[in-house]
Design a protein around this motif. Structure first.
Motif, PDB file in Angstrom:
ATOM      1  N   THR A   1     -23.938 -51.533 -79.860  1.00  0.00           N
ATOM      2  CA  THR A   1     -24.708 -52.769 -79.771  1.00  0.00           C
ATOM      3  C   THR A   1     -23.793 -53.983 -79.696  1.00  0.00           C
ATOM      4  O   THR A   1     -24.020 -54.904 -78.900  1.00  0.00           O
ATOM      5  CB  THR A   1     -25.652 -52.889 -80.978  1.00  0.00           C
ATOM      6  N   ALA A   2     -22.751 -53.970 -80.508  1.00  0.00           N
ATOM      7  CA  ALA A   2     -21.829 -55.106 -80.503  1.00  0.00           C
ATOM      8  C   ALA A   2     -21.041 -55.154 -79.197  1.00  0.00           C
ATOM      9  O   ALA A   2     -20.870 -56.227 -78.610  1.00  0.00           O
ATOM     10  CB  ALA A   2     -20.886 -55.021 -81.699  1.00  0.00           C
ATOM     11  N   ALA A   3     -20.570 -53.994 -78.713  1.00  0.00           N
ATOM     12  CA  ALA A   3     -19.827 -53.980 -77.443  1.00  0.00           C
ATOM     13  C   ALA A   3     -20.701 -54.527 -76.326  1.00  0.00           C
ATOM     14  O   ALA A   3     -20.248 -55.279 -75.457  1.00  0.00           O
ATOM     15  CB  ALA A   3     -19.359 -52.565 -77.111  1.00  0.00           C
ATOM     16  N   ASN A   4     -21.987 -54.165 -76.351  1.00  0.00           N
ATOM     17  CA  ASN A   4     -22.916 -54.631 -75.328  1.00  0.00           C
ATOM     18  C   ASN A   4     -23.158 -56.142 -75.423  1.00  0.00           C
ATOM     19  O   ASN A   4     -23.173 -56.842 -74.414  1.00  0.00           O
ATOM     20  CB  ASN A   4     -24.240 -53.880 -75.467  1.00  0.00           C
ATOM     21  N   ALA A   5     -23.339 -56.643 -76.634  1.00  0.00           N
ATOM     22  CA  ALA A   5     -23.601 -58.080 -76.797  1.00  0.00           C
ATOM     23  C   ALA A   5     -22.366 -58.897 -76.409  1.00  0.00           C
ATOM     24  O   ALA A   5     -22.477 -59.934 -75.745  1.00  0.00           O
ATOM     25  CB  ALA A   5     -24.019 -58.381 -78.233  1.00  0.00           C
ATOM     26  N   LEU A   6     -21.189 -58.420 -76.802  1.00  0.00           N
ATOM     27  CA  LEU A   6     -19.952 -59.121 -76.457  1.00  0.00           C
ATOM     28  C   LEU A   6     -19.721 -59.124 -74.953  1.00  0.00           C
ATOM     29  O   LEU A   6     -19.113 -60.038 -74.393  1.00  0.00           O
ATOM     30  CB  LEU A   6     -18.763 -58.438 -77.151  1.00  0.00           C
ATOM     31  N   SER A   7     -20.214 -58.084 -74.284  1.00  0.00           N
ATOM     32  CA  SER A   7     -19.974 -57.933 -72.849  1.00  0.00           C
ATOM     33  C   SER A   7     -20.497 -59.117 -72.047  1.00  0.00           C
ATOM     34  O   SER A   7     -19.894 -59.510 -71.042  1.00  0.00           O
ATOM     35  CB  SER A   7     -20.623 -56.639 -72.372  1.00  0.00           C
TER      36      SER A   7
ATOM     37  N   GLY B   1     -28.936 -56.270 -83.183  1.00  0.00           N
ATOM     38  CA  GLY B   1     -28.367 -57.030 -82.086  1.00  0.00           C
ATOM     39  C   GLY B   1     -27.456 -58.112 -82.608  1.00  0.00           C
ATOM     40  O   GLY B   1     -27.271 -58.247 -83.825  1.00  0.00           O
ATOM     41  N   LEU B   2     -26.858 -58.840 -81.691  1.00  0.00           N
ATOM     42  CA  LEU B   2     -25.985 -59.937 -82.088  1.00  0.00           C
ATOM     43  C   LEU B   2     -26.157 -61.113 -81.135  1.00  0.00           C
ATOM     44  O   LEU B   2     -26.298 -60.924 -79.925  1.00  0.00           O
ATOM     45  CB  LEU B   2     -24.502 -59.526 -82.061  1.00  0.00           C
ATOM     46  N   ALA B   3     -26.161 -62.301 -81.729  1.00  0.00           N
ATOM     47  CA  ALA B   3     -26.025 -63.526 -80.942  1.00  0.00           C
ATOM     48  C   ALA B   3     -24.544 -63.865 -80.957  1.00  0.00           C
ATOM     49  O   ALA B   3     -23.936 -63.923 -82.030  1.00  0.00           O
ATOM     50  CB  ALA B   3     -26.838 -64.648 -81.558  1.00  0.00           C
TER      51      ALA B   3
END
Ligand code: CO
Ligand code: CO
Ligand code: CO
Length: 321
Positions: A56-62, A122-124
């Motif tokens: 999830t973090a890798a995706n949000a950072l992407s 998720g992450l903002a």
């Protein structure tokens, strides 16, 4: 991915808003610095909570990397069924996310949780970039080469994992890909002056290419044999493991897709397979394409030259055999 809210505020400092379906919003603070802002969240894509947090973090950072920006801060968004699941699960999800954010050189600075029927995480993410060096999805030019930095197929493998049809080699390959940051790919892309970029996620390769073409006012062609696909994906797709999203993406994009006559349905589904934490799709001037592919490979990124931007008054995608 941004929803289409309107940018009616018309603030001249808003360099990228929601009108071009870009990966993140970009707001100029001053001549040196622009703020890059995005949010993404999921229900679990894998059983292991730590791995889910990492993905999830890798995706949000992407989405920050896809703009050519550097992530600085992240805030957690959590939905969790506190009465059904042990809090240890939540702790593991957050540890996975925090480790990935740390690997990216950014910091988790807080967040918010609510009780929910099923886990959501998720992450903002907030990043920065030089306002003149933002790489949007709206600036691809005819003649540019198209480069993809991760192979396709995680949606199909995830579906197979849920159906107990994937072996450990397939699931390990998908997990390694989904947890991999797009940081090195983004660094190479910025260093070599990419023209445009987006990341490949829920709309699949064809869907995100379509967004780039529509935003840029151009068309595209892709060469099927050059498009990298994870091992095991074709056989699993042939067993019917393509997720519903792949069919929906094809249906949604039907009027823009031009397939060479003998391209199989399986290949069409793979090109529309929703990717979780997929790679960057980069447009770069043709004379720098080979250098970019070799620099990506030197950086340990599986960059492949998969197509070309062409002049077109419609965002048509030609897929060639
Ligand atoms: Co996104
Ligand atoms: Co997008
Ligand atoms: Co994106």
């Amino acid at each position: 991915m941004l929803c289409h809210l309107n940018d009616s505020m018309e603030d001249p400092n808003l360099l990228v808003g929601s009108s071009t379906s870009d990966d993140a919003a970009v707001y100029r603070l001053n001549d040196e610095t622009a703020l890059v802002q995005t949010v993404d969240y999921f229900t679990p894509v894998v059983d292991d909570p730590y791995t889910f947090g990492q993905i999830t973090a890798a995706n949000a950072l992407s989405d920050i990397y896809a703009m050519g920006a550097k992530p600085l801060l992240a805030l957690n968004i959590i939905g969790f069924p506190v009465k059904l699941l042990s809090l240890d699960v939540l702790v593991e999800i957050l540890r996975g996310g925090a480790d990935k954010v740390k690997e990216a050189g950014a910091i988790v600075v807080g967040g918010h949780s609510i009780e929910d029927q099923e886990p959501k995480y998720g992450l903002a993410v907030t990043g920065i970039a030089h306002p003149d060096h933002i790489i949007t999805n709206a600036t691809a030019r005819p003649g540019d080469a198209l480069i993809l930095t991760k192979p396709l197929g995680t949606g199909i493998i995830n579906t197979a994992i849920k159906g107990k049809m994937a072996d450990s080699a397939a699931s390990n390959a998908a997990v390694n890909l989904m947890t991999a940051l797009n940081d090195r790919a983004a660094r190479v892309m910025v260093d070599l002056g990419a023209a445009a970029c987006t990341d490949v996620t829920g709309f699949g390769l064809v869907g995100h290419l379509y967004e780039m073409l529509a935003a840029s006012g151009v068309g595209g062609r892709m060469f099927l044999p050059e498009i990298p696909v994870l091992d095991q994906v074709r056989p699993l797709a042939e067993l019917g493991m393509a997720p519903g999203g792949a069919y929906r993406n094809l249906e949604f994009l039907a009027e823009w897709l031009r397939w060479d006559a003998d391209i199989k349905d399986i290949d069409r589904l793979i090109l529309a397979d929703p990717q979780t934490s997929g790679g960057l799709l980069i447009a770069v001037s043709a004379d720098r394409a080979e250098e970019m592919v070799s620099s990506l490979q030197e950086a340990g990124v599986a960059g492949a030259l998969i197509g070309q931007i062409i002049e077109s008054d419609q965002p048509l995608i030609h897929v060639e055999k």
